[in-house]
Design a protein around this motif. Structure first.
Motif, PDB file in Angstrom:
ATOM      1  N   ALA A 104       0.668  -1.542   0.016  1.00  0.00           N
ATOM      2  CA  ALA A 104       0.114   0.024  -0.032  1.00  0.00           C
ATOM      3  C   ALA A 104       1.030   1.305   0.059  1.00  0.00           C
ATOM      4  CB  ALA A 104      -0.925   0.096   1.180  1.00  0.00           C
ATOM      5  N   ILE A 105       1.952   1.158   0.651  1.00  0.00           N
ATOM      6  CA  ILE A 105       2.800   2.501   0.738  1.00  0.00           C
ATOM      7  C   ILE A 105       3.669   2.597  -0.483  1.00  0.00           C
ATOM      8  CG2 ILE A 105       4.671   3.428   2.068  1.00  0.00           C
ATOM      9  CD1 ILE A 105       4.081   1.750   4.485  1.00  0.00           C
ATOM     10  N   PHE A 165       4.786  12.660  -3.653  1.00  0.00           N
ATOM     11  CA  PHE A 165       4.132  13.961  -3.291  1.00  0.00           C
ATOM     12  C   PHE A 165       3.376  13.577  -2.095  1.00  0.00           C
ATOM     13  CE2 PHE A 165       0.288  16.553  -4.045  1.00  0.00           C
ATOM     14  CZ  PHE A 165       1.053  17.774  -4.525  1.00  0.00           C
ATOM     15  N   ASN A 166       2.616  12.543  -1.889  1.00  0.00           N
ATOM     16  CA  ASN A 166       1.834  12.377  -0.738  1.00  0.00           C
ATOM     17  C   ASN A 166       2.208  11.579   0.411  1.00  0.00           C
ATOM     18  OD1 ASN A 166      -0.581  13.462  -2.532  1.00  0.00           O
ATOM     19  ND2 ASN A 166      -0.636  11.658  -3.526  1.00  0.00           N
ATOM     20  N   LEU A 167       3.545  11.431   0.385  1.00  0.00           N
ATOM     21  CA  LEU A 167       4.257  11.038   1.505  1.00  0.00           C
ATOM     22  C   LEU A 167       5.184  11.776   2.200  1.00  0.00           C
ATOM     23  CD1 LEU A 167       4.479   7.160   0.558  1.00  0.00           C
ATOM     24  CD2 LEU A 167       3.327   8.217   2.615  1.00  0.00           C
ATOM     25  N   GLU A 168       5.957  12.662   1.391  1.00  0.00           N
ATOM     26  CA  GLU A 168       7.110  13.313   1.884  1.00  0.00           C
ATOM     27  C   GLU A 168       7.056  14.620   1.625  1.00  0.00           C
ATOM     28  OE1 GLU A 168      10.480  11.350   1.141  1.00  0.00           O
ATOM     29  OE2 GLU A 168       9.959  10.926  -0.944  1.00  0.00           O
ATOM     30  N   LEU A 169       5.686  15.163   0.905  1.00  0.00           N
ATOM     31  CA  LEU A 169       5.629  16.932   0.628  1.00  0.00           C
ATOM     32  C   LEU A 169       6.363  16.762  -0.987  1.00  0.00           C
ATOM     33  CD1 LEU A 169       6.770  18.794   3.708  1.00  0.00           C
ATOM     34  CD2 LEU A 169       4.381  18.168   2.770  1.00  0.00           C
ATOM     35  N   TYR A 170       6.030  17.958  -1.570  1.00  0.00           N
ATOM     36  CA  TYR A 170       6.353  18.215  -2.830  1.00  0.00           C
ATOM     37  C   TYR A 170       7.836  18.616  -2.817  1.00  0.00           C
ATOM     38  CZ  TYR A 170       7.164  21.124  -7.158  1.00  0.00           C
ATOM     39  OH  TYR A 170       7.554  21.845  -8.203  1.00  0.00           O
ATOM     40  N   ASP A 171       8.618  18.054  -4.020  1.00  0.00           N
ATOM     41  CA  ASP A 171      10.047  18.181  -3.973  1.00  0.00           C
ATOM     42  C   ASP A 171      10.593  19.434  -4.267  1.00  0.00           C
ATOM     43  OD1 ASP A 171      12.727  17.910  -4.127  1.00  0.00           O
ATOM     44  OD2 ASP A 171      12.631  16.363  -5.659  1.00  0.00           O
ATOM     45  N   LEU A 172      10.844  20.143  -3.258  1.00  0.00           N
ATOM     46  CA  LEU A 172      11.315  21.702  -3.414  1.00  0.00           C
ATOM     47  C   LEU A 172      12.470  21.793  -3.836  1.00  0.00           C
ATOM     48  CD1 LEU A 172      10.194  23.023  -0.054  1.00  0.00           C
ATOM     49  CD2 LEU A 172       9.327  23.429  -2.291  1.00  0.00           C
ATOM     50  N   THR A 173      13.376  20.615  -3.976  1.00  0.00           N
ATOM     51  CA  THR A 173      14.753  20.665  -4.389  1.00  0.00           C
ATOM     52  C   THR A 173      14.751  21.302  -5.869  1.00  0.00           C
ATOM     53  OG1 THR A 173      14.888  18.284  -5.119  1.00  0.00           O
ATOM     54  CG2 THR A 173      15.733  19.060  -2.689  1.00  0.00           C
ATOM     55  N   GLU A 189      11.777  -2.334   7.988  1.00  0.00           N
ATOM     56  CA  GLU A 189      12.098  -1.568   6.756  1.00  0.00           C
ATOM     57  C   GLU A 189      11.104  -0.315   6.429  1.00  0.00           C
ATOM     58  OE1 GLU A 189      12.072  -4.721   3.962  1.00  0.00           O
ATOM     59  OE2 GLU A 189      14.313  -5.625   4.623  1.00  0.00           O
ATOM     60  N   ILE A 190      10.025  -1.013   6.749  1.00  0.00           N
ATOM     61  CA  ILE A 190       8.689   0.151   6.789  1.00  0.00           C
ATOM     62  C   ILE A 190       8.901   1.161   7.739  1.00  0.00           C
ATOM     63  CG2 ILE A 190       6.346   0.576   7.048  1.00  0.00           C
ATOM     64  CD1 ILE A 190       5.825  -2.234   6.195  1.00  0.00           C
ATOM     65  N   ARG A 191       9.424   0.855   8.818  1.00  0.00           N
ATOM     66  CA  ARG A 191       9.590   1.848   9.769  1.00  0.00           C
ATOM     67  C   ARG A 191      10.722   2.781   9.623  1.00  0.00           C
ATOM     68  NH1 ARG A 191      12.671   1.073  14.494  1.00  0.00           N
ATOM     69  NH2 ARG A 191      14.097   0.356  13.003  1.00  0.00           N
ATOM     70  N   ASP A 192      11.887   2.357   8.931  1.00  0.00           N
ATOM     71  CA  ASP A 192      13.011   3.021   8.530  1.00  0.00           C
ATOM     72  C   ASP A 192      12.506   3.876   7.184  1.00  0.00           C
ATOM     73  OD1 ASP A 192      14.576   1.891  10.099  1.00  0.00           O
ATOM     74  OD2 ASP A 192      15.333   0.255   8.766  1.00  0.00           O
TER      75      ASP A 192
END
Length: 548
Positions: free
Chosen positions: A353-354, A360-368, A435-438
Motif C-alpha cells: 500500500a505504501i 508527493f503524498n508521503l513526503e511533500l512536494y520536492d522543493l529541490t 524496513e517500513i519503519r525506516d
C-alpha cells in the motif's frame, strides 16, 4: 495492545515453575508406576528409556510381593513419598524365606529420578523458545508510534487507545498552509523571484495528504507491533497451559465400575429365574421387534448375577500423558508458524500500500527542483509581507515540530531486537516491519527538511519583493527584528532533519527523495535482511506524476 500481558520476568518465572511442577508430578507418577511394576514382579516399567537395573532373583519375590511393609522404599512410595527416598532404609527382608536379600529398589528409584529430570529438560527444550522478546519494549514502541500518529492528525475511534494519541502538534502548526488561505491570494501568481505558481500548486497541495498518510502508516505500525506481541503472548500462555494440563493429569484418578465374583456360589434357582426373564423377554421381542422395546425390558448383562463394585485408577497412562504433552507442544509450534505467516501477510499488505503512494503524498512536494529564477508576473500585486512571513514562520515551526517527532520516534528503536520470535529469530514480517519503519522515518526527515526549505524559499521571495521599494523593505526589516527578539531566527538554525546524527544535516541534502527500495515486497527466496536487493529501483523522471 490492550489488556494485561505477562512481563518477561513473569513469563520466565511461570515457565520455570510449571516445568518444576511437571517434573515433581512426573517423578511421583513414574515412581508409583515403577513400584506397581515391582510389586507385580514385572521387569518393564512404562516409558523407561533405559534398561532397568534389576534382574529379580527368585529369593527377592517374597520381599517385593509379600507386602510393602517388608520394603522400606515401597512403603515410602505408598505413603506419599514424603522427603527424599535417599533417606529411606531397607534391610531387604524376605518373609517367605526369613532371610535378608539385597534390595535393588533404591537404585531403580534413582534411575527414575534421573529419567524424570531428563524428560523435564527435553520438554523445556521442545517448547517454543520465547524467553527473548520483551513485550514491554514492544508496547512502548506501539505507544510511541500512536502518539506521533496523533501529532500528525490521526484520529482513533476506539476509546481504549485514545489516551495514547498525541496532541496534533504538527497539525496545529501547519494546518492553514493546506487551507484556503494560500489559494485565495492572487499575489502567489505574481510572486517575484520564485516559481510561485508551481510552489503553490505543489508544496501547499502536498501538506495535507503527506500528514494524513504518514499518520496512517504510523498507526498501522502500532497495530503491527501489537499484532506481533500478541503472537508471542498467546503462544507463551498456551505453553503454560500445556504444562498445566499435563501436571495434574499425572496424579489424576478416576472411579470406574468393575465386577467381582463374590464369595457365594450362584444358586440354580437364581439362574433359572434369570433364564425365565430372558425367555419371556424373547417372546416380546418377537412381537415388537423394536430396539426400544427390547431395551426397556432388560435387567442387565448376565441378569445381574455379577456383583458390581468400584475401583480407583489413573485417569490416563503415563505414556498417554507424555505423548499428549508432546503433541500439544508441537501444535504450539505449528500455531506460531501460522500466526507468523498471517502477520507477514499483514505487513506485506501495508508495504504494498505504501509503495503505491506517490512521494508527493508521503513526503511533500520536492522543493529541490525549485529555483529563484521563476518568471515574475508583469502585473503588480500588493503583498502583505506579514502574511508572507507568517507562512515562512509556519514552515519553520512545522520543521521544528517534525524534528521533535523524529527525536521521539528514535526511542522506538529500543524495541527492534524484541520484534522477533523463537530463539530471537526474526520472520519476514519482522524484518519488513523494520524496513517500513525506516522508510517512514526517512519520509518524515524529508518532510522536515522540505518544510525548512520552504521557509527559506518563502523568506527569499519576501526579501526579493521587499527590495522593490524602500517602504516594503522597512516593513520586512521590522518583521525580521521581531523574529530576532522572539528567537525564531536562532531556533531556525538549530532545526535538524536528522536528529540521529551529532552534527546538523544539510536540509538541501535531507530534502532529497526517500530511497524506497525497502518497500518492495520480498521474494520468498530472498533472505531476511535490511536490503536484499542488488538492483536499484527504477527511479521516476524529473517531473512528478501527481496522480500517482
Amino acid at each position: 495492545m490492550a489488556g494485561k500481558y505477562l512481563s518477561l520476568s513473569e513469563y520466565k518465572r511461570m515457565l520455570e515453575e510449571a516445568l518444576n511442577d511437571f517434573h515433581k508430578a512426573l517423578t511421583k507418577r513414574w515412581m508409583e508406576d515403577a513400584v506397581d511394576a515391582m510389586t507385580h514382579l514385572s521387569p518393564t516399567v512404562p516409558c523407561s528409556a533405559e534398561s532397568w537395573a534389576w534382574q529379580w532373583p527368585p529369593e527377592a519375590y517374597g520381599h517385593l510381593s509379600g507386602s510393602e511393609d517388608f520394603c522400606g522404599f515401597l512403603t515410602w512410595v505408598e505413603d506419599g513419598m514424603n522427603g527424599s527416598f535417599r533417606e529411606v532404609h531397607c534391610d531387604g527382608h524376605n518373609p517367605q524365606t526369613g532371610n535378608d536379600i539385597e534390595c535393588h529398589v533404591e537404585r531403580n528409584l534413582a534411575q527414575i529420578e534421573r529419567l524424570a529430570w531428563n524428560r523435564r529438560q527435553e520438554v523445556a527444550k521442545f517448547v517454543p523458545q520465547l524467553e527473548g522478546p520483551d513485550l514491554a519494549k514492544l508496547e512502548a514502541a506501539h505507544d510511541t508510534y500512536l502518539k506521533i500518529a496523533g501529532n500528525l492528525g490521526f484520529k482513533d475511534t476506539k476509546e481504549n487507545v485514545t489516551a495514547l494519541l498525541g496532541k496534533r502538534e504538527v497539525v496545529d502548526n501547519v494546518q492553514y498552509l493546506a487551507g484556503r488561505t494560500g489559494e485565495e491570494q492572487l499575489w502567489f501568481t505574481g510572486w517575484t523571484g520564485l516559481a510561485a505558481a508551481t510552489f503553490k500548486a505543489g508544496f501547499f497541495a502536498s501538506v495535507a495528504p503527506t500528514l494524513q498518510n504518514q499518520s496512517l502508516v504510523l498507526a498501522s505500525l502500532a497495530t503491527l507491533y501489537s499484532t506481533r506481541a500478541t503472537t508471542i503472548e498467546a503462544t507463551r500462555r498456551n505453553i503454560i497451559r500445556c504444562l498445566n494440563w499435563a501436571t495434574p493429569k499425572l496424579d489424576e484418578k478416576i472411579t470406574v465400575k468393575t465386577f467381582e465374583l463374590g464369595d457365594k456360589m450362584d444358586t440354580l434357582d437364581r439362574v433359572r429365574s434369570t433364564l425365565g426373564v430372558v425367555t419371556s423377554l424373547s417372546k416380546e421381542v418377537g412381537k415388537v421387534m423394536s430396539p426400544i422395546g427390547t431395551a426397556l425390558g432388560l435387567l442387565g448383562y448376565l441378569g445381574g448375577i455379577a456383583q458390581e463394585m468400584t475401583e480407583t485408577r489413573n485417569a490416563m497412562s503415563l505414556q498417554e500423558i507424555l505423548q499428549g504433552l508432546d503433541t500439544s507442544l508441537h501444535e504450539q509450534h505449528v500455531a506460531l508458524d501460522t500466526l507468523e505467516e498471517d502477520f507477514t501477510a499483514d505487513v506485506t499488505r501495508l508495504q504494498r500500500a505504501i509503495a503505491e503512494v506517490h512521494s508527493f503524498n508521503l513526503e511533500l512536494y520536492d522543493l529541490t527542483a525549485n529555483s529563484a529564477t521563476g518568471r515574475p508576473d508583469k502585473r503588480r500585486f500588493e503583498v502583505d509581507l506579514k502574511f508572507v512571513m507568517d507562512i515562512a514562520k509556519a514552515c519553520f515551526d512545522a520543521a521544528e515540530s517534525y524534528s521533535g517527532q523524529l527525536r521521539t520516534l528514535m526511542t522506538a528503536d529500543a524495541a527492534d531486537r524484541h520484534l522477533s520470535g523463537r530463539d530471537w529469530a526474526t520472520c519476514t514480517g519482522d524484518d519488513t516491519t523494520l524496513e517500513i519503519r525506516d522508510a517512514l522515518e526517512q519520509f518524515m526527515r524529508t518532510a522536515c527538511a522540505r518544510f525548512l526549505l520552504a521557509g527559506e524559499q518563502v523568506m527569499k521571495a519576501a526579501e526579493a519583493y521587499a527590495n522593490t521599494d524602500a517602504e516594503k523593505k522597512a516593513i520586512l526589516q521590522e518583521l525580521l527584528k521581531d523574529w530576532k527578539d522572539e528567537g525564531i531566527a536562532r531556533n531556525r538554525g538549530k532545526i535538524d532533519p536528522n536528529p540521529e546524527t551529532t552534527e546538523r544535516e544539510d536540509p538541501g541534502k535531507e530534502a532529497q527523495g526517500t530511497d524506497r527500495r525497502g518497500l518492495e515486497p520480498r521474494k520468498p527466496e530472498d533472505p531476511n535482511s535490511l536490503d536484499p536487493y542488488e538492483k536499484d529501483r527504477r527511479k521516476d523522471g524529473e517531473e512528478y506524476r501527481i496522480d500517482g
